[in-house]
Design a protein around this motif. Sequence first.
Motif, mmCIF file in Angstrom:
data_model
loop_
_atom_site.group_PDB
_atom_site.id
_atom_site.type_symbol
_atom_site.label_atom_id
_atom_site.label_comp_id
_atom_site.label_asym_id
_atom_site.label_seq_id
_atom_site.Cartn_x
_atom_site.Cartn_y
_atom_site.Cartn_z
ATOM 1 N N GLY A 21 0.801 -1.223 0.000
ATOM 2 C CA GLY A 21 0.000 0.000 0.000
ATOM 3 C C GLY A 21 0.830 1.267 0.000
ATOM 4 N N VAL A 22 0.188 2.362 -0.419
ATOM 5 C CA VAL A 22 0.843 3.667 -0.377
ATOM 6 C C VAL A 22 0.060 4.562 0.584
ATOM 7 C CG1 VAL A 22 -0.419 4.512 -2.436
ATOM 8 C CG2 VAL A 22 1.706 5.639 -1.700
ATOM 9 N N ALA A 23 0.747 5.169 1.544
ATOM 10 C CA ALA A 23 0.114 6.037 2.519
ATOM 11 C C ALA A 23 -0.507 7.253 1.829
ATOM 12 C CB ALA A 23 1.128 6.490 3.563
ATOM 13 N N ARG A 24 -1.675 7.634 2.313
ATOM 14 C CA ARG A 24 -2.376 8.757 1.693
ATOM 15 C C ARG A 24 -1.533 10.029 1.706
ATOM 16 N NH1 ARG A 24 -7.454 8.812 0.223
ATOM 17 N NH2 ARG A 24 -7.899 6.953 1.497
ATOM 18 N N TYR A 25 -0.776 10.245 2.791
ATOM 19 C CA TYR A 25 0.038 11.463 2.854
ATOM 20 C C TYR A 25 1.140 11.484 1.799
ATOM 21 C CZ TYR A 25 2.986 8.419 5.871
ATOM 22 O OH TYR A 25 3.737 7.388 6.390
ATOM 23 N N ALA A 26 1.502 10.300 1.272
ATOM 24 C CA ALA A 26 2.591 10.235 0.286
ATOM 25 C C ALA A 26 2.132 10.579 -1.125
ATOM 26 C CB ALA A 26 3.223 8.846 0.295
ATOM 27 N N VAL A 27 0.836 10.594 -1.363
ATOM 28 C CA VAL A 27 0.321 10.977 -2.681
ATOM 29 C C VAL A 27 -0.554 12.227 -2.586
ATOM 30 C CG1 VAL A 27 0.488 8.704 -3.763
ATOM 31 C CG2 VAL A 27 -1.544 9.264 -2.422
ATOM 32 N N ASP A 28 -0.451 12.927 -1.479
ATOM 33 C CA ASP A 28 -1.249 14.137 -1.264
ATOM 34 C C ASP A 28 -0.666 15.301 -2.065
ATOM 35 O OD1 ASP A 28 -3.302 15.605 0.668
ATOM 36 O OD2 ASP A 28 -1.474 16.819 0.580
ATOM 37 N N ALA A 29 -1.497 15.930 -2.871
ATOM 38 C CA ALA A 29 -1.026 16.978 -3.776
ATOM 39 C C ALA A 29 -0.476 18.189 -3.024
ATOM 40 C CB ALA A 29 -2.157 17.403 -4.713
ATOM 41 N N ASP A 30 -1.092 18.548 -1.900
ATOM 42 C CA ASP A 30 -0.605 19.694 -1.135
ATOM 43 C C ASP A 30 0.771 19.405 -0.529
ATOM 44 O OD1 ASP A 30 -2.870 21.199 -1.702
ATOM 45 O OD2 ASP A 30 -3.921 20.577 0.115
ATOM 46 N N ASN A 31 0.931 18.199 0.007
ATOM 47 C CA ASN A 31 2.241 17.814 0.532
ATOM 48 C C ASN A 31 3.299 17.840 -0.566
ATOM 49 O OD1 ASN A 31 1.161 17.357 3.059
ATOM 50 N ND2 ASN A 31 1.049 15.130 2.845
ATOM 51 N N ALA A 32 2.909 17.378 -1.762
ATOM 52 C CA ALA A 32 3.853 17.321 -2.882
ATOM 53 C C ALA A 32 4.301 18.719 -3.293
ATOM 54 C CB ALA A 32 3.215 16.590 -4.059
ATOM 55 N N ARG A 33 3.362 19.652 -3.357
ATOM 56 C CA ARG A 33 3.714 21.037 -3.712
ATOM 57 C C ARG A 33 4.616 21.660 -2.635
ATOM 58 N NH1 ARG A 33 -1.573 21.076 -6.109
ATOM 59 N NH2 ARG A 33 -2.546 21.526 -4.107
ATOM 60 N N ARG A 34 4.289 21.368 -1.386
ATOM 61 C CA ARG A 34 5.094 21.935 -0.295
ATOM 62 C C ARG A 34 6.517 21.388 -0.333
ATOM 63 N NH1 ARG A 34 3.830 21.712 6.289
ATOM 64 N NH2 ARG A 34 5.509 23.165 6.870
ATOM 65 N N LEU A 35 6.658 20.095 -0.560
ATOM 66 C CA LEU A 35 7.989 19.502 -0.615
ATOM 67 C C LEU A 35 8.804 20.101 -1.747
ATOM 68 C CD1 LEU A 35 10.062 17.409 0.365
ATOM 69 C CD2 LEU A 35 9.050 15.812 -1.289
ATOM 70 N N TRP A 36 8.191 20.326 -2.879
ATOM 71 C CA TRP A 36 8.907 20.906 -4.023
ATOM 72 C C TRP A 36 9.455 22.281 -3.668
ATOM 73 C CZ3 TRP A 36 9.048 18.274 -8.837
ATOM 74 C CH2 TRP A 36 9.689 18.963 -9.881
#
Length: 308
Positions: A282-297
Amino acid sequence: MSTITTPFGFSSTAAEVAAGIDLTGRRAIVTGGASGIGVETARTLADRGAEVVLAVRDMAAGERVAKDIATTTGNQAVHTAPLDLTDPASVSAFVAAWQGPLHILVNNAGVMACPERHTRQGWEWQFATNHLGHFALATGLHGALAAGGAARVVSVSSSGHQRSPVVFDDIDFTFRPYDPWLAYAQSKTANVLFAVEATRRWAADGITANALMPGAIRTNLQRHIGDGGGRVRPDQMKSVEQGAATSVLLATSPLLDGVGGRYFADCDEAEVVDRPTGNLRGVARYAVDADNARRLWTVSEALLADAG
């Protein structure tokens, strides 16, 4: 958005998923291509006709592997180039030396659960190696990927990402006691989030990125954890050839044309989960979260900018 499934699975090998695919004229980079699943990933891409560059820290090991791959595949277009993912200057030099289009970038190199260590910039070693270095490499090569047309970026993550999200307020364990597994976990979550945001930003350039769990494979990656550190049952273990299969699938399969921002395990897209699973898939929901992804970038860009 439908879930991607393929005819392949847990036991499939890299050679099997790439069978019949012609990569003649395609150019690929595999980081960490001198050991573990990186070798078999590079070997399979070369066997299908691609020009392959092994981006490695140990050039002597890289040259030995490149020679072996050229011999076993008959493809002489297998090269090595120096790359230290913890050193922004090394990444910049690699990018500056690259000429022409790039069709496949496999961000494969990594470290796991290593003792506490920081780079010269103060970055936690696993986050710097597994995420920041690859982020700098991919963004630096964006123009080459765009020139490639329908280019693919493959981000090798792990089921270990389920142990921790990216802790944005303390990425480098400045305030938290260092935990090698939590550090590894957030770096592997970052690998997934990178694929999500890279696809959002770059799909218009024909570039897609996907992340994956290769499976449990006994390689040098486990050198810091001992025989019992993996907590994996014998029936969950894969050979190196099987472990490279999902990476090769994401890099080559026509089933993934135009598909990006997703996480795969055992050659299928994984289910999004809200609690840890025991099956490595499985993949954790936080790992495919678009807001988290933008913040990490944004955070990643700022960290690299501060490094000069």
